[in-house]
Write a protein that holds these residues in place. Structure first.
Motif, PDB file in Angstrom:
ATOM      1  N   ILE A   4      43.057 -11.332  -0.044  1.00  0.00           N
ATOM      2  CA  ILE A   4      43.232 -12.736  -0.379  1.00  0.00           C
ATOM      3  C   ILE A   4      44.640 -13.175  -0.003  1.00  0.00           C
ATOM      4  O   ILE A   4      45.630 -12.605  -0.493  1.00  0.00           O
ATOM      5  CB  ILE A   4      42.984 -12.980  -1.880  1.00  0.00           C
ATOM      6  N   VAL A   5      44.733 -14.152   0.878  1.00  0.00           N
ATOM      7  CA  VAL A   5      46.021 -14.689   1.298  1.00  0.00           C
ATOM      8  C   VAL A   5      46.293 -15.962   0.497  1.00  0.00           C
ATOM      9  O   VAL A   5      45.456 -16.873   0.469  1.00  0.00           O
ATOM     10  CB  VAL A   5      46.036 -14.990   2.810  1.00  0.00           C
ATOM     11  N   VAL A   6      47.446 -16.013  -0.136  1.00  0.00           N
ATOM     12  CA  VAL A   6      47.797 -17.151  -0.982  1.00  0.00           C
ATOM     13  C   VAL A   6      48.870 -17.979  -0.286  1.00  0.00           C
ATOM     14  O   VAL A   6      50.031 -17.565  -0.197  1.00  0.00           O
ATOM     15  CB  VAL A   6      48.279 -16.689  -2.372  1.00  0.00           C
ATOM     16  N   ILE A   7      48.474 -19.139   0.229  1.00  0.00           N
ATOM     17  CA  ILE A   7      49.402 -20.056   0.879  1.00  0.00           C
ATOM     18  C   ILE A   7      50.192 -20.774  -0.208  1.00  0.00           C
ATOM     19  O   ILE A   7      49.625 -21.364  -1.120  1.00  0.00           O
ATOM     20  CB  ILE A   7      48.651 -21.082   1.755  1.00  0.00           C
ATOM     21  N   GLY A   8      51.517 -20.717  -0.101  1.00  0.00           N
ATOM     22  CA  GLY A   8      52.356 -21.182  -1.203  1.00  0.00           C
ATOM     23  C   GLY A   8      52.500 -20.098  -2.253  1.00  0.00           C
ATOM     24  O   GLY A   8      52.785 -20.364  -3.428  1.00  0.00           O
ATOM     25  N   VAL A  55      41.183 -17.396   1.431  1.00  0.00           N
ATOM     26  CA  VAL A  55      42.475 -18.057   1.500  1.00  0.00           C
ATOM     27  C   VAL A  55      42.588 -19.010   0.319  1.00  0.00           C
ATOM     28  O   VAL A  55      41.680 -19.809   0.060  1.00  0.00           O
ATOM     29  CB  VAL A  55      42.664 -18.836   2.814  1.00  0.00           C
ATOM     30  N   VAL A  56      43.678 -18.896  -0.408  1.00  0.00           N
ATOM     31  CA  VAL A  56      43.977 -19.788  -1.525  1.00  0.00           C
ATOM     32  C   VAL A  56      45.149 -20.671  -1.119  1.00  0.00           C
ATOM     33  O   VAL A  56      46.203 -20.161  -0.732  1.00  0.00           O
ATOM     34  CB  VAL A  56      44.348 -18.987  -2.791  1.00  0.00           C
ATOM     35  N   ASP A  57      44.970 -21.981  -1.201  1.00  0.00           N
ATOM     36  CA  ASP A  57      46.043 -22.904  -0.825  1.00  0.00           C
ATOM     37  C   ASP A  57      46.578 -23.610  -2.067  1.00  0.00           C
ATOM     38  O   ASP A  57      45.929 -24.471  -2.645  1.00  0.00           O
ATOM     39  CB  ASP A  57      45.534 -23.935   0.185  1.00  0.00           C
ATOM     40  N   ALA A  94      41.291 -24.320  -2.876  1.00  0.00           N
ATOM     41  CA  ALA A  94      42.454 -25.217  -2.899  1.00  0.00           C
ATOM     42  C   ALA A  94      42.673 -25.740  -4.311  1.00  0.00           C
ATOM     43  O   ALA A  94      41.716 -26.088  -5.023  1.00  0.00           O
ATOM     44  CB  ALA A  94      42.268 -26.378  -1.931  1.00  0.00           C
ATOM     45  N   LEU A  95      43.927 -25.803  -4.706  1.00  0.00           N
ATOM     46  CA  LEU A  95      44.318 -26.410  -5.977  1.00  0.00           C
ATOM     47  C   LEU A  95      44.594 -27.880  -5.740  1.00  0.00           C
ATOM     48  O   LEU A  95      45.382 -28.250  -4.855  1.00  0.00           O
ATOM     49  CB  LEU A  95      45.564 -25.719  -6.532  1.00  0.00           C
ATOM     50  N   VAL A 124      33.788 -24.400   6.292  1.00  0.00           N
ATOM     51  CA  VAL A 124      34.217 -23.160   5.635  1.00  0.00           C
ATOM     52  C   VAL A 124      33.783 -23.230   4.169  1.00  0.00           C
ATOM     53  O   VAL A 124      34.066 -24.217   3.489  1.00  0.00           O
ATOM     54  CB  VAL A 124      35.749 -22.996   5.719  1.00  0.00           C
ATOM     55  N   PRO A 125      33.090 -22.214   3.646  1.00  0.00           N
ATOM     56  CA  PRO A 125      32.733 -22.224   2.221  1.00  0.00           C
ATOM     57  C   PRO A 125      33.990 -22.410   1.367  1.00  0.00           C
ATOM     58  O   PRO A 125      35.042 -21.824   1.661  1.00  0.00           O
ATOM     59  CB  PRO A 125      32.099 -20.848   2.004  1.00  0.00           C
ATOM     60  N   TYR A 126      33.884 -23.227   0.324  1.00  0.00           N
ATOM     61  CA  TYR A 126      35.107 -23.629  -0.380  1.00  0.00           C
ATOM     62  C   TYR A 126      34.893 -23.754  -1.882  1.00  0.00           C
ATOM     63  O   TYR A 126      33.766 -23.813  -2.382  1.00  0.00           O
ATOM     64  CB  TYR A 126      35.604 -24.971   0.163  1.00  0.00           C
ATOM     65  N   SER A 127      36.014 -23.832  -2.581  1.00  0.00           N
ATOM     66  CA  SER A 127      36.055 -24.193  -4.003  1.00  0.00           C
ATOM     67  C   SER A 127      37.293 -25.052  -4.214  1.00  0.00           C
ATOM     68  O   SER A 127      38.380 -24.691  -3.748  1.00  0.00           O
ATOM     69  CB  SER A 127      36.145 -22.952  -4.900  1.00  0.00           C
ATOM     70  N   LEU A 128      37.133 -26.183  -4.895  1.00  0.00           N
ATOM     71  CA  LEU A 128      38.260 -27.058  -5.207  1.00  0.00           C
ATOM     72  C   LEU A 128      38.503 -27.036  -6.708  1.00  0.00           C
ATOM     73  O   LEU A 128      37.608 -27.351  -7.494  1.00  0.00           O
ATOM     74  CB  LEU A 128      37.983 -28.488  -4.750  1.00  0.00           C
ATOM     75  N   VAL A 129      39.717 -26.644  -7.094  1.00  0.00           N
ATOM     76  CA  VAL A 129      40.085 -26.561  -8.502  1.00  0.00           C
ATOM     77  C   VAL A 129      41.005 -27.735  -8.829  1.00  0.00           C
ATOM     78  O   VAL A 129      42.151 -27.798  -8.367  1.00  0.00           O
ATOM     79  CB  VAL A 129      40.803 -25.233  -8.818  1.00  0.00           C
TER      80      VAL A 129
END
Length: 252
Positions: A4-8, A55-57, A94-95, A124-129
């Motif tokens: 898991i790559v965390v951008i930021g 990927v977590v942004d 993405a947060l 791209v499969p996603y989740s928005l928090v």
């Protein structure tokens, strides 16, 4: 175990997300300009995403000016999604913010709306928090709302939460299957925005008077009473303001 790559991943939320994911056995890697990864220029992106599953942004714009913040989120997200497709990433998290899907004129929120749209339409499969405001921003909200030594804020409702809890929510989502939808997370208590800041400043011995002014802007725009609070079905975390304040003195 996922990579898991965390951008930021070196910032307030990102560093906590990395720690939580590693603690649960994942191969979590922080990515930021300080680690050689720049989502605006694309520098280091392909290398950072090689072999990544998720990927977590949680990156943030260095400027809240209307055009600058829009350019940051659209450019960064476009570059990131392009690199993810090339790398075969199967989950983009993405947060974002509670309130972006409600009528408001906040430039920062508009930029996050543009970011969310890019993600939803990317394939791209996603989740928005969507998270509510963080306790950690008591001081900065007070500072931008201070005029002639007085803090002027509307009484619009807010349901703030601790950054630690935000990171827990993001890490849980990142460790799971893509939701391909949005979720909301929040703290356990509602306050008027003016009351929230007043309590924080009073506890910290800040002598500034906080005045309720429903015509006062919040991050440059007027807001409605319920713009910033979650909808029914949001995940509610337990950390209260009274618990958080003693453990988090302001940075000097």
């Amino acid at each position: 175990m996922a990579r898991i790559v965390v951008i930021g991943g070196t910032g307030l939320i990102g560093s906590k997300v990395v720690e939580k994911l590693i603690a649960h056995g994942h191969d979590a890697v922080p990515a930021a300009p300080s680690t050689g990864v720049n989502t605006i220029t694309g520098e280091g992106l392909s290398g950072a995403l090689a072999g990544a599953d998720v990927v977590v942004d949680v990156s943030n714009s260095p400027s809240f000016e209307q055009q600058a913040v829009l350019d940051f989120f659209t450019t960064s997200t476009t570059n990131l999604l392009t690199a993810e497709k090339a790398a075969g990433v199967t989950h983009h998290v993405a947060l974002t913010i509670v309130g972006t899907n409600r009528p408001q004129q906040i430039s920062y929120f508009a930029a996050k709306v543009a970011q969310e749209l890019l993600i939803r339409e990317s394939g791209v499969p996603y989740s928005l928090v969507h998270a509510t405001q963080f306790f950690e921003f008591i001081g900065s909200i007070a500072d931008i709302s201070t005029v002639n030594g007085m803090v002027r804020l509307p009484g619009a409702l807010i349901q703030p939460m601790a950054a630690e809890d935000v990171a827990t929510a993001v890490a849980r989502v990142a460790a799971g299957a893509p939701l391909n939808t949005d979720i909301e997370v929040a703290g356990p208590e509602q306050f008027g925005l003016d009351e929230f800041i007043r309590r924080g400043l009073t506890f910290r011995g800040d002598a500034r008077e906080v005045v309720r002014d429903d015509e006062a802007p919040y991050y440059g725009a007027l807001i409605e009473e319920r713009t910033l609070i979650p909808v029914d079905g949001a995940e509610i975390f337990s950390t209260t303001l009274a618990e958080w304040l003693p453990a988090n003195p302001p940075r000097r």
